[in-house]
Write an enzyme that holds these catalytic residues in place. Structure first.
Site, PDB file in Angstrom:
ATOM      1  N   LYS A  76      81.511 -98.289  51.474  1.00 30.46           N
ATOM      2  CA  LYS A  76      82.708 -97.950  50.805  1.00 30.46           C
ATOM      3  C   LYS A  76      83.505 -97.168  51.689  1.00 30.46           C
ATOM      4  O   LYS A  76      83.167 -96.244  52.599  1.00 30.46           O
ATOM      5  CB  LYS A  76      82.646 -96.850  49.558  1.00 30.46           C
ATOM      6  CG  LYS A  76      83.746 -96.803  48.701  1.00 30.46           C
ATOM      7  CD  LYS A  76      83.515 -95.704  47.636  1.00 30.46           C
ATOM      8  CE  LYS A  76      84.733 -95.771  46.675  1.00 30.46           C
ATOM      9  NZ  LYS A  76      84.454 -94.893  45.254  1.00 30.46           N
ATOM     10  N   SER A 151      86.206 -96.483  40.808  1.00 28.78           N
ATOM     11  CA  SER A 151      87.010 -96.843  42.098  1.00 28.78           C
ATOM     12  C   SER A 151      86.009 -97.667  42.934  1.00 28.78           C
ATOM     13  O   SER A 151      86.689 -98.194  44.057  1.00 28.78           O
ATOM     14  CB  SER A 151      87.374 -95.535  42.723  1.00 28.78           C
ATOM     15  OG  SER A 151      86.200 -94.943  43.113  1.00 28.78           O
ATOM     16  N   SER A 175      82.734 -93.954  38.908  1.00 27.65           N
ATOM     17  CA  SER A 175      83.168 -94.806  39.775  1.00 27.65           C
ATOM     18  C   SER A 175      82.114 -95.903  40.601  1.00 27.65           C
ATOM     19  O   SER A 175      82.400 -96.437  41.219  1.00 27.65           O
ATOM     20  CB  SER A 175      83.990 -94.183  40.978  1.00 27.65           C
ATOM     21  OG  SER A 175      85.203 -93.712  40.677  1.00 27.65           O
TER      22      SER A 175
END
Lengths: 484, 95, 478
Positions: A76, A151, A175
Site C-alpha cells: 500500500k 482506503s 480500511s
C-alpha cells in the site's frame, strides 16, 4: 499460478520449479495487462522488483529461503519505501521519494519478498471507496461500475484481480476489512500495536494498524508471520513473544462459541448480505460451533465517536505537510502564511480538508470537552462492551458491510452515507481489537459479500483458524473475476 | 449545535487551509450534517468514565540517551522544495 | 500612590543529554546547519517519537531538588501551531500532568531571605532556528536544535522587584548546574528566561494584566528589561490607559521592550494527549535511585556552613552560590579546620575579587586550595602579617615559586621577626636612643609608648611582630 496459495508458490520456488524472477515477471505481465482498467497501482518499478527477485533467487539457491522469499507482494502506498515514490494517494506527496523504509517494508525486505508495486488508496487513507485518491479511483474487479472499497482499495483490487498473490493494507476504521469484503478477498487488521507504525504515514495514530490482504486465511497467516513484530521506533509497538500464526489453523471448531451482536443484526443490513451471513453462520454450526446472542449497546455510537477522534488526530498529524521540507509547495504566494495556506489548500483533496476542518474544530477552544473528551469516554464504553461480550463467547461475527459494493460516484456527494459504510468495522478499531473479513458469497449484481470476524485481543491465530476451517469447506475465497 | 460560516472560516484559518466564500459555505453544509451525526454522542451519560486515548493500556517505553543518527542532510534535502547553504528556505519570517 | 511590581519567571533549561528528547540525533551545539536533524526531527511522513530516558531523569532530579511532586503517570501533549522552525506543525510538550508539580526555591536579596514557589516543571522539545541572514528575500531554517530536550520551569508570580527576579534566576541557574542537568550557558541559549511582569497598587490583591517579556539572555538584561517594562506599564496606567496582555521582546541595544508581531494573532493551541506517546510511569524506586545520585544541595551546604563553621548566613549563601566555589572553599577549610572564618574571608575576598577582575572561573583559579591553605596557615601562625600575605598572594597568583607560599615568603624576606633575642636588642637600641619618650612614658604619657612601638617596628622594617614588641617594651619599661 494466479490462484496458487503463498505456501504453494513458496514450495515451487524452493523446489526450483520456478524462479522468483519468472514468478515476478508473470505477475508484472498480469499487472501491466489489467492495471490500466483497474488503476490499482500508483507506482510500479519493474527494474527494482526484478532486482529484488534476483536477490531472492540467490537466497533460495543458498538455502536461506523463508516462506515469503521471492514472492511478489503489493505494498500500500502508505508505507514509506526508500528510493521509491510514496504518495499516500495525495498530490501533497506526489513528488515524495521516501529517504527511508517503513518498519513493515524492512521486514518484507529481510525475508527477501519482492515489492511488485505501490497500491492506490484513498488520500491519506481517508475514504471508503478509493474515490478520494489524487491518482483516480480504483475499479472493483468484479464489476468496473463498482467501487473496490477503501482506503486499501488498490491492495484489495490487486489481490482480487490476481495482479499480486498478496498485499499489505492499513486499517483505521475498516480500511482493510471493508475493501476485502467488497472485493471478495480475505483481510485482517491485527490487535493494535502488533504491526509497527514506523514509516506508515499516520492518519489517526491511536487507530491505525497495518495488516495483510490475501486470498485465504492460510495466506494471511504467512503474511502476519512477517508483518508482526516489535519495533523500538514506535512507542505503541508491543513487546511480545513471536508466534507462528499458522499453529492453530488445523484445530477443529467444535465447541466454538460465536457471539452475534444483536445490534449488528438489526435493520440496516441489506437482504443479500443478511442471507449470505446466515448461510455462513449455518456452515459454522455444521462445523461444530454454536452461536450465542451478545450485545454491544454502544456500538451504534462508533461512527460518531470515530468521526471525532480520527479527524482530531489527523488534523494534527497532517500539520507537517507545509511545503517547507518536502512535498508539494504552491507555485506562487505572497508571504509565509500565504505559502502555507495555498500549499495545503492545493495539496490536499476535498475529503482530507473536510476531516482536517472537523478535527481542528473538535479540538479548538470551548469544544474540546464536549467533543474530544466525550468521544474518548464513549470509546472506553465501546471497548468495555466487547470485554463483557467475550465473557459469553470466544469470537464475534457479523457482516463486514451493510451492502455489497456501491457504484462509483454513488456516495461522493454525501459524506455521511460514505462514512456509514464503516458502521460494522469502526467499533473494533476503537477498541483496538483484531478484525477480519473473509468472502462468504455474492449478492446484488453478483458483487462479493464479506463476513466480519472480531477476535479478542491477541487471538489472531484463533481467528485465522476459524476462517481457515470455513475455507476448507467452501471455495468463495478461490473465486476470481473472469477477464477476457 | 449549529455551525456558523464564521466558525468554519476560523477553523480553516487555524488549519492554514486557504478557503474562499464558496468553499466555506459548501463546507458549512457538509460539516453541519456531520456534526448532527456526532451530536448523537450527547445522548450517553459518561459521568465517571475515564477517557480512552490509547488502544492498549501500557506505559511509555524509554530510549537510552545514545546518539545513533548520522548526518543525512544531503539525502533529506534532495527532496526539499528550496534549500540554500544547507538551510530550508521559506518566505521571510517576521518576528 | 505606591506601585508594586509582580513578576513570575518561565525558564527554559536545555537538558544536558547527548541525544534529543524524541530521536537519536546529537544535541551538540554549533554543528553545520541541519546536519543534526534526523528523519524524526524533520517530521518526515511516518516517523514517530520515542522518549529519551536521560531527559526524564534530569527532570526528576530537578523536581527532587526543589521539593516538588513527581507525577506518575505524566502525560505528553501536542501544542498545535504553524511555524517554519516547528517541523511537525505541533510541539510535543506537557499540559495536564507535567513531570513536576510545585516545589520552591529560597532566595536572598541583601540580608533578607524569601521563598519563591514553583508552579510546575514540564518536559518539551525545542524548535529549530530561522536565521536572520537574508536569502534574496527569504529566510533560512536550521533544524539542528529541533527536538533538543527542554525543561520549562515556571514560577509563581512571587517576586516583587527586578532584584528578586534576578536572585531567583541566579539561584535556579546555579541549581541546574549544581545537579548537573543543564550547562547553564546563556550565550548558547541553554538557559533562557521569560518574565511575566505586571503592576498593581501596593496593598491590592488582584493581579494586573501581565506582559510576557522574551529574549532575556543575561541577568543584567533581565533586570533592565523588567525595570523598563514596569515603568512602561505604570506610565500607561497613570496616563489613564490600560495594559494589553501580549508578548514583548527585549531590545538590549535600545534598552526597551516591544510587541512581538508574529505572536500577536490569537492562538488556539488545541492541546491534546499525543497518541504517539503513552503515559509516562515514574516509580518511587526510580525517584529514590536518582535522589541517591544527587550531590549535597546548596540549601543543605549553606545551613551546614552556618552550623559547623559558624559563618553568617550571608557568607554561607555567597560561598554556595556555585558548587565549584563551595567545593574550593571546603578544600581550603579541610586543611585549616579551626580557621573557617579566615578561609571564608579570603575565598570571598581576595580569591573571588581577583577572579572577577580577571573574568575567570573558580575552576581555572591559578592558586589551588592547598596552596591557599598553606598561605593562610602562615597568617595563622603569625609568620607573616595580613598585609604581607596579600603580597604573597599576588606572587602566588602570577605563579612565582610554583605558588609555594613559604618559598615566596623566604625569597621576599617577609617573615616576621619573632626571635626575642634579636627583638630585645632592637628595643634596647630604641630605648637608649629615645630617653625623652621613655621619661614621658614613665611620667604617665601613654602616647609615648605607642611612638616607641612605632620606632621599634620602623627599625625592624615592619618585620617585627607588634604583639611581641609590645610585650618586651612593657617588660623593659616596668
Amino acid at each position: 499460478m494466479f490462484n496458487a496459495s503463498l505456501k504453494q508458490l513458496s514450495t515451487q520456488l524452493s523446489e526450483k520449479k520456478i524462479s522468483s524472477v519468472e514468478l515476478t515477471e508473470i505477475f508484472l505481465k498480469q499487472l501491466q495487462k489489467l492495471n490500466p482498467s483497474y488503476n490499482a497501482f500508483i507506482t510500479v518499478d519493474e527494474a527494482m522488483s526484478l532486482a529484488q527477485a534476483k536477490a531472492a533467487d540467490k537466497k533460495i539457491a543458498a538455502g536461506q529461503a523463508q516462506p515469503l522469499t521471492g514472492i511478489p507482494i503489493a505494498q500500500k502506498d502508505i508505507f514509506c519505501t526508500k528510493g521509491l515514490l510514496t504518495t499516500c494517494g495525495s498530490k501533497m506527496l506526489s513528488n515524495f521519494v521516501s529517504p527511508y523504509d517503513a518498519g513493515v517494508i524492512e521486514r518484507f525486505n529481510q525475508v527477501g519478498a519482492v515489492n511488485i508495486g505501490k497500491t492506490n488508496m484513498d488520500e491519506f487513507a481517508m475514504g471508503s471507496s478509493n474515490e478520494t485518491s489524487f491518482y483516480g479511483p480504483v475499479r472493483n474487479p468484479w464489476d468496473v461500475a463498482a467501487v473496490p472499497g477503501g482506503s486499501s482499495g488498490g491492495s484489495a483490487c490487486a489481490v482480487a484481480a490476481r495482479m499480486a498473490p498478496a498485499a499489505t493494507g492499513t486499517d483505521t476504521g475498516g480500511s482493510i476489512r471493508q475493501p476485502a469484503a467488497l472485493c471478495g478477498i480475505s483481510g485482517i487488521k491485527p490487535t493494535y500495536g502488533l504491526v509497527s507504525r514506523y514509516g506508515m504515514i499516520a492518519f489517526a495514530s491511536s487507530l491505525d494498524q497495518g495488516g495483510p490482504m490475501a486470498k485465504s486465511a492460510e495466506d494471511l497467516a504467512l503474511m502476519l508471520n512477517v508483518m508482526v513484530g516489535f519495533d523500538g521506533r514506535d512507542s505503541t509497538s508491543l513487546q511480545r513473544e513471536t508466534e507462528d500464526y499458522q499453529h492453530d489453523l488445523a484445530k477443529p471448531l467444535t465447541g466454538l462459541r460465536i457471539g452475534l451482536p444483536k445490534e449488528y443484526f438489526a435493520d440496516g443490513m441489506s437482504d443479500d448480505v443478511a442471507v449470505a451471513t446466515e448461510a455462513a453462520l449455518e456452515k459454522y454450526r455444521q462445523l461444530g460451533a454454536k452461536t450465542v446472542e451478545v450485545s454491544l449497546p454502544n456500538a451504534h455510537l462508533s461512527i460518531p465517536v470515530y468521526y471525532v477522534l480520527a479527524p482530531a488526530e489527523a488534523s494534527s498529524n497532517l500539520s507537517r505537510f507545509d511545503g517547507v521540507r518536502y512535498g508539494y509547495r504552491a507555485k506562487s504566494y505572497n508571504d509565509l502564511d500565504d505559502m502555507y495556506r495555498k500549499s495545503r489548500a492545493q495539496g490536499f483533496g476535498a475529503e482530507v480538508k473536510r476531516r482536517i476542518l472537523i478535527g481542528t474544530y473538535v479540538l479548538s477552544h470551548g469544544y474540546y470537552d464536549a467533543y474530544y473528551i466525550k468521544a474518548q469516554k464513549i470509546r472506553r464504553l465501546i471497548a468495555q462492551d466487547f470485554i463483557d461480550a467475550y465473557k459469553q463467547c470466544d469470537i464475534i461475527m457479523g457482516p463486514t458491510t451493510p451492502t455489497v459494493a456501491f457504484d462509483l460516484g454513488e456516495k461522493n456527494s454525501d459524506p455521511i452515507q460514505m462514512y456509514l459504510s464503516d458502521i460494522y468495522t469502526s467499533a473494533a478499531s476503537l477498541a483496538g481489537l483484531p478484525g477480519m473479513s473473509i468472502p462468504i458469497g455474492f449478492g446484488d449484481k453478483n458483487r462479493p459479500i464479506g463476513l466480519h470476524v472480531i477476535g479478542n485481543y491477541f487471538t489472531e491465530a484463533k481467528m485465522l483458524n476459524v476462517a481457515h476451517q470455513y475455507q476448507l469447506e467452501t471455495d468463495w475465497h478461490l473465486r476470481s473475476p473472469q477477464f477476457d | 449545535m449549529t455551525l456558523s460560516l464564521n466558525s468554519v472560516k476560523r477553523v480553516a484559518e487555524l488549519a492554514y487551509i486557504e478557503t474562499n466564500e464558496n468553499e466555506a459555505s459548501a463546507a458549512l453544509t457538509q460539516l453541519s450534517g456531520i456534526f448532527n451525526l456526532i451530536e448523537q454522542m450527547q445522548e450517553v451519560d459518561t459521568t465517571g468514565v475515564e477517557p480512552m486515548s490509547h488502544a492498549q493500556d501500557v506505559s511509555q517505553r524509554l530510549r537510552d540517551d545514545i546518539v545513533n543518527e548520522s548526518d543525512q542532510r544531503e539525502l533529506f534535502q534532495s527532496i526539499a522544495p528550496q534549500v540554500e547553504e544547507g538551510l530550508y528556505l521559506v518566505p521571510k519570517v517576521i518576528e | 500612590m505606591q506601585w508594586e511590581i509582580v513578576i513570575g519567571l518561565e525558564v527554559h533549561a536545555q537538558l544536558s543529554t547527548q541525544s534529543k528528547i524524541f530521536s537519536g540525533a546529537s544535541t551538540a551545539y554549533g554543528a553545520t546547519p541541519n546536519s543534526q536533524a534526523c528523519a524524526v526531527d524533520l517530521a518526515l511522513p511516518g516517523v514517530l517519537p520515542v522518549l529519551n530516558k536521560g531527559a526524564v531523569e534530569r527532570a526528576i532530579k530537578l523536581g527532587v531538588a526543589v521539593g516538588g511532586k513527581i507525577n506518575s503517570p505524566s502525560i505528553f501533549a501536542r501544542k498545535n501551531y504553524f511555524y517554519p522552525d516547528l517541523p511537525k506543525g505541533y510541539q510535543i510538550s506537557q499540559f495536564e500532568l507535567p513531570v513536576v508539580d510545585g516545589g520552591s526555591l529560597k532566595i536572598q536579596v541583601g540580608e533578607t531571605e524569601k521563598i519563591v514557589n514553583l508552579t510546575r516543571a514540564h518536559l518539551e522539545e525545542d524548535a529549530g532556528k530561522s536565521l536572520h541572514k537574508d536569502f534574496h528575500g527569504m529566510s533560512g531554517i536550521d533544524l539542528n536544535r529541533a527536538g533538543t530536550p527542554l525543561l520549562e520551569i515556571v514560577s509563581e508570580p512571587d517576586m516583587r522587584s527586578s532584584a528578586e527576579a534576578v536572585a531567583y534566576a541566579k539561584k535556579l541557574h546555579s541549581l541546574v548546574r549544581w545537579i548537573g542537568i543543564c550547562d547553564g550557558n546563556m550565550q548558547e541559549g541553554s538557559f533562557r528566561c521569560d518574565a511575566n511582569v505586571s503592576v498593581r497598587h501596593k496593598g491590592t490583591e488582584k493581579l494586573g494584566t501581565r506582559c510576557e517579556i522574551k529574549n532575556l539572555n543575561s541577568f543584567r538584561f533581565m533586570e533592565k528589561a523588567i525595570e523598563y517594562e514596569a515603568r512602561r506599564q505604570i506610565e500607561i496606567i497613570e496616563d489613564g490607559g490600560s495594559i494589553r496582555q501580549e508578548t514583548r521582546l527585549y531590545d538590549a541595544d535600545k534598552n526597551e521592550t516591544r510587541t512581538m508581531r508574529s505572536k500577536e494573532e490569537a492562538h488556539d493551541y488545541r492541546y491534546f494527549p499525543d497518541p504517539d506517546l503513552l503515559p509516562l510511569e515514574i516509580s518511587d524506586e526510580w525517584i529514590n535511585n536518582l535522589k541517591a545520585t544527587l550531590p549535597e544541595l546548596p540549601e543543605a551546604r549553606r545551613d551546614r556552613y552556618v552550623a559547623t563553621f559558624d559563618l553568617s548566613s550571608y557568607d554561607a549563601e555567597t560561598l554556595t552560590s556555585s558548587r565549584e566555589l563551595a567545593d574550593y572553599f571546603e578544600a581550603v577549610v579541610k586543611q585549616l579546620p579551626t580557621q573557617a572564618k579566615l578561609c571564608a574571608n579570603w575565598v570571598m575576598g581576595e580569591v573571588s575579587g581577583r577572579l572577577n577582575k580577571e573574568g575567570i572561573e573558580i575552576t581555572a583559579c591559578p592558586i589551588n586550595p592547598t596552596q591557599l591553605a598553606a598561605l593562610l596557615s602562615r597568617i595563622n601562625d603569625s609568620t607573616i602579617s595580613g598585609k604581607a600575605a596579600k603580597d604573597v598572594f599576588n606572587s602566588m597568583w602570577s605563579g612565582e615559586h610554583a605558588g609555594d607560599a613559604d618559598a615566596i615568603i623566604a625569597a621576599k624576606g617577609l617573615k616576621q621577626m619573632s626571635d626575642s633575642g634579636e627583638l630585645e636588642k632592637l628595643v634596647d637600641e630604641v630605648l637608649s636612643a629615645n630617653a625623652q619618650q621613655v621619661a614621658d612614658y614613665r611620667g604617665g604619657k601613654q602616647k609615648a609608648f605607642n611612638s616607641l612601638v612605632g620606632q621599634v617596628m620602623k627599625a625592624s622594617r615592619g618585620k617585627a611582630n607588634p604583639a611581641q614588641v609590645n610585650a618586651i617594651l612593657k617588660q623593659k619599661l616596668a
